[in-house]
Design a protein around this motif. Structure first.
Motif, PDB file in Angstrom:
ATOM      1  N   GLY A  59       0.582   5.127   8.012  1.00 31.19           N
ATOM      2  CA  GLY A  59       0.156   4.545   6.733  1.00 31.19           C
ATOM      3  C   GLY A  59      -1.344   4.347   6.689  1.00 31.19           C
ATOM      4  O   GLY A  59      -1.953   4.373   5.615  1.00 31.19           O
ATOM      5  N   ALA A  60      -1.969   4.137   7.855  1.00 32.41           N
ATOM      6  CA  ALA A  60      -3.434   4.004   7.899  1.00 32.41           C
ATOM      7  C   ALA A  60      -4.086   5.345   8.219  1.00 32.41           C
ATOM      8  O   ALA A  60      -5.166   5.648   7.732  1.00 32.41           O
ATOM      9  N   ILE A  61      -3.393   6.137   9.051  1.00 31.59           N
ATOM     10  CA  ILE A  61      -4.027   7.363   9.545  1.00 31.59           C
ATOM     11  C   ILE A  61      -4.088   8.441   8.451  1.00 31.59           C
ATOM     12  O   ILE A  61      -5.132   9.052   8.216  1.00 31.59           O
ATOM     13  N   ILE A  62      -2.967   8.638   7.744  1.00 28.42           N
ATOM     14  CA  ILE A  62      -2.921   9.733   6.754  1.00 28.42           C
ATOM     15  C   ILE A  62      -3.897   9.495   5.582  1.00 28.42           C
ATOM     16  O   ILE A  62      -4.688  10.382   5.252  1.00 28.42           O
ATOM     17  N   TYR A  65       0.872  -1.160   0.000  1.00 31.69           N
ATOM     18  CA  TYR A  65       0.000   0.000   0.000  1.00 31.69           C
ATOM     19  C   TYR A  65       0.915   1.218   0.000  1.00 31.69           C
ATOM     20  O   TYR A  65       1.712   1.388   0.934  1.00 31.69           O
ATOM     21  N   LEU A  66       0.848   2.036  -1.062  1.00 25.86           N
ATOM     22  CA  LEU A  66       1.853   3.087  -1.267  1.00 25.86           C
ATOM     23  C   LEU A  66       1.986   4.080  -0.092  1.00 25.86           C
ATOM     24  O   LEU A  66       3.106   4.339   0.352  1.00 25.86           O
ATOM     25  N   PRO A  67       0.870   4.623   0.437  1.00 25.01           N
ATOM     26  CA  PRO A  67       1.043   5.573   1.563  1.00 25.01           C
ATOM     27  C   PRO A  67       1.727   4.928   2.765  1.00 25.01           C
ATOM     28  O   PRO A  67       2.506   5.569   3.471  1.00 25.01           O
ATOM     29  N   TRP A  68       1.459   3.654   2.988  1.00 23.52           N
ATOM     30  CA  TRP A  68       2.076   2.907   4.091  1.00 23.52           C
ATOM     31  C   TRP A  68       3.584   2.807   3.861  1.00 23.52           C
ATOM     32  O   TRP A  68       4.391   3.013   4.772  1.00 23.52           O
ATOM     33  N   LEU A  69       3.961   2.494   2.614  1.00 27.57           N
ATOM     34  CA  LEU A  69       5.381   2.368   2.265  1.00 27.57           C
ATOM     35  C   LEU A  69       6.095   3.700   2.487  1.00 27.57           C
ATOM     36  O   LEU A  69       7.162   3.753   3.111  1.00 27.57           O
ATOM     37  N   VAL A  70       5.482   4.791   1.997  1.00 30.18           N
ATOM     38  CA  VAL A  70       6.137   6.097   2.066  1.00 30.18           C
ATOM     39  C   VAL A  70       6.348   6.512   3.523  1.00 30.18           C
ATOM     40  O   VAL A  70       7.464   6.864   3.937  1.00 30.18           O
ATOM     41  N   SER A  71       5.269   6.427   4.338  1.00 26.42           N
ATOM     42  CA  SER A  71       5.405   6.885   5.737  1.00 26.42           C
ATOM     43  C   SER A  71       6.340   5.964   6.514  1.00 26.42           C
ATOM     44  O   SER A  71       7.136   6.433   7.339  1.00 26.42           O
ATOM     45  N   SER A  72       6.270   4.655   6.248  1.00 29.48           N
ATOM     46  CA  SER A  72       7.124   3.718   6.993  1.00 29.48           C
ATOM     47  C   SER A  72       8.595   3.928   6.675  1.00 29.48           C
ATOM     48  O   SER A  72       9.436   3.960   7.579  1.00 29.48           O
ATOM     49  N   VAL A  73       8.913   4.079   5.381  1.00 27.51           N
ATOM     50  CA  VAL A  73      10.323   4.227   4.994  1.00 27.51           C
ATOM     51  C   VAL A  73      10.870   5.570   5.483  1.00 27.51           C
ATOM     52  O   VAL A  73      12.003   5.643   5.982  1.00 27.51           O
ATOM     53  N   ALA A  74      10.045   6.621   5.392  1.00 29.31           N
ATOM     54  CA  ALA A  74      10.506   7.936   5.857  1.00 29.31           C
ATOM     55  C   ALA A  74      10.862   7.872   7.351  1.00 29.31           C
ATOM     56  O   ALA A  74      11.909   8.382   7.775  1.00 29.31           O
ATOM     57  N   MET A  75      10.021   7.217   8.137  1.00 27.59           N
ATOM     58  CA  MET A  75      10.293   7.147   9.574  1.00 27.59           C
ATOM     59  C   MET A  75      11.443   6.168   9.873  1.00 27.59           C
ATOM     60  O   MET A  75      12.183   6.361  10.843  1.00 27.59           O
ATOM     61  N   ALA A  76      11.603   5.155   9.043  1.00 28.91           N
ATOM     62  CA  ALA A  76      12.719   4.218   9.242  1.00 28.91           C
ATOM     63  C   ALA A  76      14.057   4.922   9.006  1.00 28.91           C
ATOM     64  O   ALA A  76      15.028   4.686   9.739  1.00 28.91           O
ATOM     65  N   VAL A  77      14.086   5.801   7.997  1.00 26.27           N
ATOM     66  CA  VAL A  77      15.312   6.577   7.744  1.00 26.27           C
ATOM     67  C   VAL A  77      15.617   7.451   8.964  1.00 26.27           C
ATOM     68  O   VAL A  77      16.766   7.528   9.431  1.00 26.27           O
ATOM     69  N   THR A  78      14.567   8.088   9.506  1.00 28.01           N
ATOM     70  CA  THR A  78      14.759   8.921  10.707  1.00 28.01           C
ATOM     71  C   THR A  78      15.273   8.062  11.863  1.00 28.01           C
ATOM     72  O   THR A  78      16.178   8.475  12.605  1.00 28.01           O
ATOM     73  N   ALA A  79      14.700   6.870  12.018  1.00 28.85           N
ATOM     74  CA  ALA A  79      15.125   5.969  13.098  1.00 28.85           C
ATOM     75  C   ALA A  79      16.594   5.583  12.932  1.00 28.85           C
ATOM     76  O   ALA A  79      17.357   5.531  13.906  1.00 28.85           O
ATOM     77  N   ASP A  80      16.994   5.333  11.684  1.00 27.56           N
ATOM     78  CA  ASP A  80      18.398   4.990  11.427  1.00 27.56           C
ATOM     79  C   ASP A  80      19.329   6.144  11.790  1.00 27.56           C
ATOM     80  O   ASP A  80      20.374   5.938  12.405  1.00 27.56           O
ATOM     81  N   LEU A  81      18.930   7.349  11.385  1.00 22.19           N
ATOM     82  CA  LEU A  81      19.763   8.517  11.693  1.00 22.19           C
ATOM     83  C   LEU A  81      19.890   8.703  13.203  1.00 22.19           C
ATOM     84  O   LEU A  81      20.911   9.138  13.712  1.00 22.19           O
ATOM     85  N   LEU A  82      18.840   8.314  13.921  1.00 20.56           N
ATOM     86  CA  LEU A  82      18.833   8.505  15.374  1.00 20.56           C
ATOM     87  C   LEU A  82      19.637   7.422  16.106  1.00 20.56           C
ATOM     88  O   LEU A  82      20.320   7.716  17.089  1.00 20.56           O
ATOM     89  N   ALA A  83      19.559   6.183  15.612  1.00 14.95           N
ATOM     90  CA  ALA A  83      20.031   5.098  16.481  1.00 14.95           C
ATOM     91  C   ALA A  83      20.941   4.049  15.847  1.00 14.95           C
ATOM     92  O   ALA A  83      21.390   3.149  16.555  1.00 14.95           O
TER      93      ALA A  83
END
Lengths: 197, 222
Positions: free
Chosen positions: A128-131, A85-103
């Motif tokens: 991904g479900a909320i937006i 599901y495209l919106p799920w992919l976009v929000s998940s990957v964006a936050m995963a990149v942030t998580a990587d930068l953080l930790a």
């Protein structure tokens, strides 16, 4: 020490992703009895159960982009199984990149940073479900009302992903996922220290 | 007869997109019929019967839930109905996981020009989900035999006994799989040849065309 992900690292991430997906499925079964709010916070329940997996990944690898690759694999596996599901992919990957930068800088990342990273990772999944609910909610609402669900009941489900309830769901997901990381630390730290010794 | 894994992948990518545009009652029937047709083509009648039984149970549960007005009845009706929407995807996913070897999948996904390391990792995920599910069962069984069953009074400890062995097993397994992969030249940068014939046949193109056409018509005809 080489901080780039090698083939062996990718294989370990893939295996841990398989474990994570099983925990994800367990959490989906758990939330199904909690009604619509349970569905909105399901990534948080998954985060609560899977903190140990993410902690283990960091302690074994501690390399940049480990959580992004992990998220891409989760999304890829869901896409192959029909849950893509495209919106799920976009929000998940964006936050995963942030998580990587953080930790993901080292194997010794403090647990509070890993907890925040896990929170962000799972908030990305929840968004991904909320937006999209903001964009597609009207077509769903009219579809279900046509099928016999009353307008009041339908609004009852929708409210858990919109406005203040959407923010509350986000906060609950973050807290549950962060708690999951501390739970993971609780069950793993003595095993990891034993191995280190 | 064989169906190219890319057809299965296309189906599982198109269905979630189509689900975002509800309104046509034939849309779901189209996807269910298409997935059933693929299983019949592959001579997986028993698996098809199993999926149709699950579908019938969900359909019945969805209808029964509607007899009980109120929040819970409505919620479970929606929950069962949405679960039914994804049964065709699970039918196709069962083909991907059960009917193709990892080597075949890697070869079939090669034309997509995704990074090979990603494709290999993805195939490992798909391959090991059923394996780990089975192994979690073994762990649970051995916990029961050793007299440390699940207990709600000791949830953290039970969870620890359950999860930690599997995590450390992943670390060992990663070494073994990588060694096997390196032996087979998985890191070789050149184009990977394949023992399997994974080229798209005319029948695969016909299935893709039917899928695109059907999805497009059913999204526009609302």
């Amino acid at each position: 020490m080489n901080r780039k992900l090698k083939m062996k690292d990718l294989v370990l991430i893939a295996l841990l992703t398989a474990v994570y997906m099983l925990l994800y499925m367990v959490s989906m079964v758990v939330v199904s009895v909690l009604g619509p709010f349970g569905h909105a916070i399901s990534p948080g329940i998954c985060g609560l159960l899977s903190g140990a997996v993410l902690l283990f990944m960091n302690r074994r690898l501690g390399k940049m982009w480990e959580y992004t690759v992990f998220t891409l694999l989760v999304m890829g596996a869901f896409a192959l199984m029909g849950g893509g599901y495209l919106p799920w992919l976009v929000s998940s990957v964006a936050m995963a990149v942030t998580a990587d930068l953080l930790a993901s800088g080292s194997r010794e990342t403090p647990v509070w940073r890993l907890a925040a990273a896990s929170g962000l990772l799972h908030v990305g999944q929840a968004w991904g479900a909320i937006i999209p609910s903001v964009f597609f909610v009207e077509s769903y609402r009219s579809h279900w009302i046509e099928r016999g669900v009353s307008a009041e009941e339908m609004d009852g489900y929708i409210r858990f992903t919109r406005g203040a309830m959407g923010l509350l769901s986000t906060a609950v997901v973050f807290v549950l996922a962060a708690l999951g990381m501390y739970l993971g630390y609780l069950i793993l730290h003595k095993h990891l220290e034993k191995r280190k010794a | 007869m064989r169906v190219n894994p890319l057809v299965v992948l296309l189906f599982n990518l198109l269905l979630p997109v189509a689900v975002m545009f509800p309104g046509n009652r034939f849309q779901h029937l189209f996807f269910l019929s298409f997935a059933s047709f693929i299983l019949l083509l592959l001579r997986r009648g028993r698996r098809l019967a199993l999926f149709l039984c699950v579908y019938a149970v969900f359909l019945a549960a969805s209808r029964v839930s509607l007899w009980h007005p109120g929040f819970a009845g409505g919620f479970f009706s929606v929950f069962f109905y949405i679960s039914m929407q994804f049964i065709p995807c699970l039918m196709m996913a069962s083909v991907l996981i059960g009917d193709y070897s990892p080597g075949e999948l890697i070869s079939a996904l090669q034309p997509l020009h995704l990074p090979r390391s990603f494709v290999v990792s993805l195939v490992i995920v798909l391959r090991y989900i059923p394996t780990f599910r089975r192994e979690f069962g073994y762990i649970r069984e051995s916990m029961r035999l050793r007299g440390v069953p699940y207990s709600v009074r000791r949830p953290v400890q039970s969870f620890e006994f359950f999860l930690v062995p599997q995590l450390f097993r992943c670390a060992l397994l990663a070494d073994e799989i990588t060694a096997a992969g390196l032996t087979k030249g998985i890191t070789h940068p050149g184009r990977r040849s394949s023992y399997y014939d994974v080229r798209m046949q005319w029948s695969d193109y016909a299935l893709c065309a039917a899928l695109f056409l059907g999805t497009g018509v059913l999204i526009l005809w609302r």
